[in-house]
Scaffold this motif. Structure first.
Motif, short mmCIF file in Angstrom:
data_model
loop_
_atom_site.label_atom_id
_atom_site.label_comp_id
_atom_site.label_asym_id
_atom_site.label_seq_id
_atom_site.Cartn_x
_atom_site.Cartn_y
_atom_site.Cartn_z
N SER A 153 -1.88 -31.67 -12.59
CA SER A 153 -1.51 -30.24 -12.54
C SER A 153 -0.37 -29.91 -13.51
N GLN A 193 -1.68 -34.24 -8.49
CA GLN A 193 -0.35 -33.68 -8.75
C GLN A 193 0.09 -33.92 -10.18
N SER A 194 -0.17 -35.10 -10.71
CA SER A 194 0.20 -35.39 -12.10
C SER A 194 -0.63 -34.56 -13.07
N GLN A 229 -1.92 -38.17 -5.73
CA GLN A 229 -0.94 -38.38 -6.79
C GLN A 229 -1.51 -38.00 -8.15
#
Length: 408
Positions: free
Chosen positions: A364, A361-362, A358
């Motif tokens: 990125s 992903q954040s 998570q």
């Protein structure tokens, strides 16, 4: 005559068949209407039940404090008004003084209950939560206000008892009703105090307050950075090519103590997680990890358009201006994951790996203030600590962690 009889029988037969057909159609129509009425009856009943369950009861529960307070004081005022009819205004003065003194003593006794509940709160807070959250759980300004109000009520009634004889006043119905109203008000304040203590003793509430404080700190830090940027960007000698995002990113450097505060809150949350694991409250412990993740994701959102890329000291290597802030919590996540592997806790290590995913992903989604395109340093930092955790999984030969890592 025979033909007439035949015709009459034929006509009667046709009428009978027509009547049967009409009756059949009427019965069929009535059956359809009956089914429709029954259907809409059940639909209406279901609608009313759902409205009562999910609308009315929800509305009442969301305002139960206000509704309960109104009902309580209406009953109190009604009772006082009713009892006032039985008071004899010629009540002896010495008995009136005794009455007021007893009321004042009773209210003073309630203060002892307040102290006992406060001691219970502080003892529970010291035992169940980290030292860093002690003040969060035990300190409540509303408790001080309740104590002050109850003290005022006690002093007021006691003062009336002392000066009642000197004032030369009789024992009126109003003075009796006012004393009863103060007693009822003190009971209500004691109930409110109990409710707030019960809420404060709930570890989930402590977690909620700690999370709220950290998120609000991030919001206020972002707001302050914008305020500083509005000043810096108006410098007379500032290059016109400098963007507002670059100035905001520079402003964050002046607010490092604010981020240090947030880091401390994160460390306390990790300590809280450790206490919950030690007491075998693993579901609650996983909830703490998710709260920490939400705070870090909020940080990524705050720095989404205002992050610098910095040289890392190696040739062509880069890092971000968030490295110092992110290193402690990411290291703690790795340590937590290793502890879960030592305890053979598949759910725990799965959650830790999911958290790293998570965060990657954040991270990125962050846009860096650089002229050339670079790989996201924050995502690379998160990915690096995830690789470190997977290296530990290889060391421990922990198959579940390796499988989850392979899926990622």
């Amino acid at each position: 005559e025979t033909n007439m009889k035949v015709k009459t029988q034929s006509r009667a037969k046709r009428i009978k068949m027509t009547f049967r057909s009409l009756r059949k159609r009427v019965d069929l129509k009535f059956s359809e209407i009956k089914k429709t009425v029954i259907f809409y009856f059940y639909v209406g009943r279901l609608t009313i039940l759902n409205y009562f369950r999910f609308r009315f009861l929800h509305y009442v529960n969301s305002r139960k404090t206000i509704i309960g307070t109104l009902i309580y004081f209406l009953i109190l005022l009604g009772t006082i008004s009713f009892l006032g009819k039985f008071i004899d205004p010629s009540f002896d003065r010495s008995d009136a003084i005794t009455f007021f003194t007893a009321v004042a003593a009773m209210i003073g006794g309630i203060l002892a209950i307040i102290f006992s509940l406060s001691i219970l709160l502080m003892g529970n807070a010291a035992e169940r939560i980290p030292v860093g959250f002690y003040e969060t759980a035990a300190k409540d300004g509303f408790h001080d206000l309740i104590f002050f109000l109850i003290s005022i009520c006690s002093l007021t009634v006691f003062t009336v008892a002392l000066v009642f004889g000197k004032l030369g006043l009789g024992f009126s119905v109003f003075s009796f009703q006012a004393a009863l109203f103060l007693v009822g008000g003190v009971f209500y304040l004691t109930f409110v105090f109990y409710q707030r203590i019960r809420s404060r003793l709930n570890p989930a509430n402590v977690l909620k307050i700690a999370s709220k404080q950290a998120l609000e700190k991030l919001e206020s830090t972002h707001k302050r950075a914008k305020e500083i940027a509005e000043v810096l960007i108006r410098q007379p000698k500032l290059d016109k090519t400098v963007t507002i995002e670059e100035v905001i990113a520079t402003s964050f450097q002046y607010l490092r103590p604010e981020f240090a505060y947030i880091n401390n809150r994160l460390n306390y949350l990790f300590d809280y997680h450790g206490k919950l694991v030690a007491s075998n409250e693993r579901s609650s412990a996983l909830g703490v990890l998710q709260v920490i993740t939400q705070i870090l994701q909020k940080y990524f959102q705050t720095r989404k358009d205002s992050s610098f890329v910095l040289p890392a000291g190696f040739i062509l290597a880069t890092t971000s201006d968030s490295r110092e802030f992110l290193t402690p919590p990411l290291e703690r996540f790795v340590a937590v994951g290793e502890n879960y592997m030592r305890d053979n806790d598949n759910e725990g290590i799965t959650r830790v790996i999911s958290i790293f995913v998570q965060l990657c992903q954040s991270a990125s989604q962050i846009n860096y203030l650089t002229k050339r395109k670079v790989e996201s340093p924050i995502m690379e930092q998160c990915r690096g600590y995830l690789d470190q955790l997977l290296q530990s999984a290889i060391k421990f030969n922990y198959q579940e962690a390796l499988f989850q890592g392979a899926v990622v």
